[in-house]
Scaffold this motif. Structure first.
Motif, PDB file in Angstrom:
ATOM      1  N   MET A 182      11.293  -5.081   4.696  1.00 57.35           N
ATOM      2  CA  MET A 182      10.424  -6.199   4.301  1.00 57.35           C
ATOM      3  C   MET A 182      10.598  -6.475   2.811  1.00 57.35           C
ATOM      4  N   ALA A 183      10.730  -7.748   2.448  1.00 59.15           N
ATOM      5  CA  ALA A 183      10.889  -8.118   1.042  1.00 59.15           C
ATOM      6  C   ALA A 183       9.619  -7.788   0.271  1.00 59.15           C
ATOM      7  N   GLN A 184       9.759  -7.268  -0.941  1.00 56.66           N
ATOM      8  CA  GLN A 184       8.612  -6.931  -1.768  1.00 56.66           C
ATOM      9  C   GLN A 184       7.963  -8.198  -2.321  1.00 56.66           C
ATOM     10  N   ARG A 185       6.628  -8.285  -2.196  1.00 51.55           N
ATOM     11  CA  ARG A 185       5.904  -9.431  -2.725  1.00 51.55           C
ATOM     12  C   ARG A 185       5.607  -9.204  -4.191  1.00 51.55           C
ATOM     13  N   GLN A 186       5.988 -10.150  -5.013  1.00 47.36           N
ATOM     14  CA  GLN A 186       5.833 -10.007  -6.455  1.00 47.36           C
ATOM     15  C   GLN A 186       4.500 -10.546  -6.945  1.00 47.36           C
ATOM     16  N   SER A 187       3.860 -11.403  -6.165  1.00 49.07           N
ATOM     17  CA  SER A 187       2.644 -12.056  -6.624  1.00 49.07           C
ATOM     18  C   SER A 187       1.417 -11.241  -6.262  1.00 49.07           C
ATOM     19  N   HIS A 188       0.420 -11.278  -7.151  1.00 47.44           N
ATOM     20  CA  HIS A 188      -0.844 -10.596  -6.897  1.00 47.44           C
ATOM     21  C   HIS A 188      -1.967 -11.591  -6.673  1.00 47.44           C
ATOM     22  N   THR A 189      -1.659 -12.888  -6.660  1.00 50.43           N
ATOM     23  CA  THR A 189      -2.679 -13.904  -6.418  1.00 50.43           C
ATOM     24  C   THR A 189      -2.626 -14.310  -4.948  1.00 50.43           C
ATOM     25  N   ARG A 190      -3.735 -14.041  -4.241  1.00 54.95           N
ATOM     26  CA  ARG A 190      -3.765 -14.275  -2.803  1.00 54.95           C
ATOM     27  C   ARG A 190      -4.963 -15.138  -2.436  1.00 54.95           C
ATOM     28  N   PHE A 191      -4.761 -16.021  -1.470  1.00 54.82           N
ATOM     29  CA  PHE A 191      -5.838 -16.867  -0.975  1.00 54.82           C
ATOM     30  C   PHE A 191      -5.804 -16.852   0.555  1.00 54.82           C
TER      31      PHE A 191
END
Length: 322
Positions: free
Chosen positions: A1-10
């Motif tokens: 699975m590709a690593q998610r770089q963003s920490h902003t989630r909605f």
């Protein structure tokens, strides 16, 4: 699975509105915003384009509303612009807010809330027994002085050239609120609706003359009167709304409300309530059922109240990463 770089989630959900059956009705995305300024306008517009639905809602947290009811502000975006009001986002948002929070052990199946749109506050309710949401919608109904010439309609939809002369008349241009306008095109039979072309040139802008201060988003709204019970003041209609830049919309509450108000005012019984059952989306395989009630004031020349109602169902939910 590709690593998610963003920490902003909605958190988001998608629904189908004006139907109880998934993959019918009009799709809607609702994005939950933890604080009002969590996203700027440009980012909201990008997200709406990403979902690519006719409208996307950005839902703010609860506050204090009319008569002490729970209140929620929300913004409505098409793929190209923000709207002051739209019907199917309103009905879908009511369902989303109320269906999950409903107390199934309560003796009262009706849950009331207030919604806040750019067009004004909306008193809304959800009935857990019928799964129907309704909204007393904001309205500033206006019939523009200059109707749209029939020839302009014919240029956009050549298939209509064979309909009877009594229907080949100039078409009223109406607004349900400032910023939402519709050309009402009355056709004699269902077959004429089926023959309409999607993806054509649309109405020429030069054929549309708004009254001063009312220039706005405007689309053609084709309708057939299926039946009318004059004594009961009840009408059944079949409609289509085709707009070149957006194609065909499966269900449009604001347009349904505008048409209903126009037809009620044409009949003009003082203090009366007219009810409308409007069927839409049939030709594109997304059957929708919209209900509108219009109450006229004691003069019969102005509108006292417009209530829009319909069902909805959740299709998906997930997390949006920014």
């Amino acid at each position: 699975m590709a690593q998610r770089q963003s920490h902003t989630r909605f958190h988001y959900v998608t629904l189908d509105v004006f139907t109880k059956e998934r993959f019918k009705g009009n799709p809607l995305a609702i994005v939950d915003l933890p604080v009002p300024d969590a996203l700027d306008q440009a980012t909201k517009q990008k997200i709406a384009r990403e979902f690519n639905f006719s409208e996307t809602v950005f839902l703010h947290g609860p506050g204090s509303g009319l008569d002490g009811m729970s209140s929620h502000a929300f913004d409505i975006f098409t793929t190209t612009e923000e709207l002051p009001f739209a019907g199917h986002p309103t009905i879908g948002t009511i369902f989303y807010l109320c269906s999950e929070n409903n107390d199934h052990h309560s003796n009262n199946p009706i849950q009331s809330i207030t919604l806040k749109t750019k067009a004004g506050a909306i008193k809304a309710a959800y009935n857990s027994q019928t799964s129907v949401s309704e909204a007393s919608i904001p309205h500033d109904f206006h019939i523009h002085q200059t109707p749209v010439p029939w020839q302009s309609v014919l240029n956009a939809q050549p298939s209509l050239s064979s309909i009877g002369d009594e229907f080949q008349t100039a078409c009223p241009l109406v607004s349900i609120v400032k910023g939402m306008s519709f050309v009402l095109i009355n056709l004699p039979q269902i077959e004429d609706l089926s023959a309409l072309a999607v993806g054509g040139p649309g109405l020429e802008k030069r054929s549309i003359t708004w009254d001063e201060g009312w220039e706005s988003f405007t689309v053609p709204y084709f309708y057939v009167m299926v039946s009318e019970d004059e004594e009961a003041k009840h009408m059944r209609l079949r409609v289509r709304m085709i707009e070149p830049s957006g194609g065909e919309d499966p269900a449009t509450g604001s347009a349904a409300s505008g048409l209903s108000v126009y037809l009620a005012l044409q009949r003009g019984a003082a203090g009366s309530t007219y009810s409308f059952c409007i069927e839409k989306g049939v030709e594109m395989g997304r059957h929708s059922d919209i209900e509108v009630k219009v109450t006229l004031d004691l003069s019969g020349h102005s509108v006292k109240d417009v209530v829009l109602s319909g069902s909805a169902t959740v299709v998906s939910e997930g997390v949006l990463y920014l």
